[in-house]
Design an enzyme around this catalytic site. Structure first.
Site, PDB file in Angstrom:
ATOM      1  N   LYS A 114       1.061  -1.348  10.237  1.00  0.00           N
ATOM      2  CA  LYS A 114       0.994  -2.758   9.805  1.00  0.00           C
ATOM      3  C   LYS A 114       1.575  -3.663  10.892  1.00  0.00           C
ATOM      4  CE  LYS A 114       0.919  -1.191   5.081  1.00  0.00           C
ATOM      5  NZ  LYS A 114       1.225  -1.441   3.672  1.00  0.00           N
ATOM      6  N   HIS A 144      -8.296  -2.906   4.137  1.00  0.00           N
ATOM      7  CA  HIS A 144      -6.969  -2.629   3.583  1.00  0.00           C
ATOM      8  C   HIS A 144      -6.615  -3.705   2.552  1.00  0.00           C
ATOM      9  CE1 HIS A 144      -2.626  -2.338   3.244  1.00  0.00           C
ATOM     10  NE2 HIS A 144      -2.803  -1.059   3.546  1.00  0.00           N
ATOM     11  N   GLU A 200      -6.396   3.414  -2.344  1.00  0.00           N
ATOM     12  CA  GLU A 200      -5.041   2.861  -2.305  1.00  0.00           C
ATOM     13  C   GLU A 200      -4.854   1.884  -3.458  1.00  0.00           C
ATOM     14  OE1 GLU A 200      -3.206   3.142   1.846  1.00  0.00           O
ATOM     15  OE2 GLU A 200      -4.367   1.313   1.790  1.00  0.00           O
ATOM     16  N   GLY A 248       3.610  -0.115  -0.874  1.00  0.00           N
ATOM     17  CA  GLY A 248       4.867  -0.755  -0.490  1.00  0.00           C
ATOM     18  C   GLY A 248       5.798  -1.014  -1.658  1.00  0.00           C
ATOM     19  N   SER A 268       2.793   4.321  -1.194  1.00  0.00           N
ATOM     20  CA  SER A 268       4.137   4.880  -1.360  1.00  0.00           C
ATOM     21  C   SER A 268       4.211   6.396  -1.170  1.00  0.00           C
ATOM     22  CB  SER A 268       4.724   4.478  -2.722  1.00  0.00           C
ATOM     23  OG  SER A 268       4.919   3.072  -2.773  1.00  0.00           O
TER      24      SER A 268
HETATM   25  P1  PGA Z   1       2.987   2.267   1.864  1.00  0.00           P
HETATM   26  O1  PGA Z   1       1.616   1.601   2.428  1.00  0.00           O
HETATM   27  O2  PGA Z   1       2.941   3.712   2.267  1.00  0.00           O
HETATM   28  O3  PGA Z   1       4.083   1.496   2.534  1.00  0.00           O
HETATM   29  O4  PGA Z   1       2.936   2.106   0.384  1.00  0.00           O
HETATM   30  C1  PGA Z   1       0.410   2.275   2.313  1.00  0.00           C
HETATM   31  C2  PGA Z   1      -0.683   1.485   2.951  1.00  0.00           C
HETATM   32  O5  PGA Z   1      -0.676   0.249   2.852  1.00  0.00           O
HETATM   33  O6  PGA Z   1      -1.600   2.054   3.581  1.00  0.00           O
END
Ligand code: PGA
Length: 259
Positions: free
Chosen positions: A11, A96, A168, A174, A214
């Protein structure tokens, strides 16, 4: 048997130095060619080149987090497919949830990016996933169907060999709130069923479908063991070698046990 892919989506994080250090650490521990596990990192645009250099001749794949769908020209702030290829990217993440829900990208924009990337020689990781209110309204599968069919509009069965899907759930990204194994398996099996209907069973069986949201070292194994989970797209835990590499190790163990 499908290979597993462990992909780190950095990111908008890291500075040049930390990006290079992380890439070097990942490259040093990348699984051997004899395993059925691939590793990918997707740094921010400015660090693609130094990260690519730090990955050196390793098997770690370099991906971009986004792309623009037009050839080079007057598109201030955007990056073209051929530029990404020029700096060593082989893959690009498209659709995404942060692009969809923070930036406001539509399914049709996402589809144009998918088509342009495949046409221009970049492989694609196409992300799909429902919001919490959509899940609570019982609309998870309808949302996935819409994102899948719009995102893959015009993509042939042959081209699907160059497309990876990532399921996702937005509420899991997150938040530390990971999908249960049942939730993940059921959504991923649904996506595979739709690929069978849309293309054929060979294409559906060959397509890798990652789970993202996560994923951490302590929950990765039970997710990676699910029959329709072919790897993970990882945000937070991909930012440190100490949390990313143990997930890669879990993937190697899972594939070893499958034989
Ligand atoms: P995260 O993000 O592992 O921090 O939950 C996953 C993603 O956005 O691909």
């Amino acid at each position: 048997m499908r290979r597993l892919l462990i992909a780190g989506n950095w990111k908008m994080n890291a500075v040049r130095r930390s990006a290079v250090e992380l890439a070097a650490a990942v490259a040093a521990q990348a699984p051997a060619e004899s395993t059925a596990v691939d590793v990918m990192v997707a740094p921010p645009f400015p660090y693609l080149l130094p990260v690519g250099e730090a990955l050196g001749g390793s098997r770690v794949l370099l991906a971009a987090q986004d792309v623009w769908h037009e050839p080079p020209g007057a598109f201030t702030g955007e990056v073209a497919v051929e530029m990404l290829r020029d700096v060593g990217c082989r893959e690009v993440i498209i659709g995404h949830s942060e692009r969809r829900h923070v930036v406001g990208e539509t399914d049709s924009r996402i589809n144009r990016k998918v088509v342009a990337s495949l046409h221009g020689g970049l492989d694609v990781v196409l992300c799909v996933g429902e919001l919490l209110e959509e899940r609570e309204a019982g609309r998870t599968e309808a949302v996935l169907d819409q994102q899948l069919s719009a995102g893959l509009d015009g993509v042939s069965a042959d081209q699907m060999a160059r497309v990876i899907l990532a399921y996702e759930p937005v509420w899991a990204i997150g938040t530390g709130k990971v999908a249960t194994p049942d939730q993940a398996q059921s959504a991923q099996a649904h996506l595979r069923k739709r690929l069978t209907e849309r293309y054929n069973s060979g294409t559906a069986e060959a397509t890798q479908i990652l789970y993202g949201g996560s994923v951490k070292p302590d929950n990765a194994r039970e997710l990676l063991e699910l029959p329709d989970v072919d790897g993970a797209l990882i945000g937070g835990a991909s930012l440190k070698a100490e949390s990313f590499l143990p997930i890669v190790e879990h993937a190697v163990e899972v594939t070893r046990r499958r034989g």
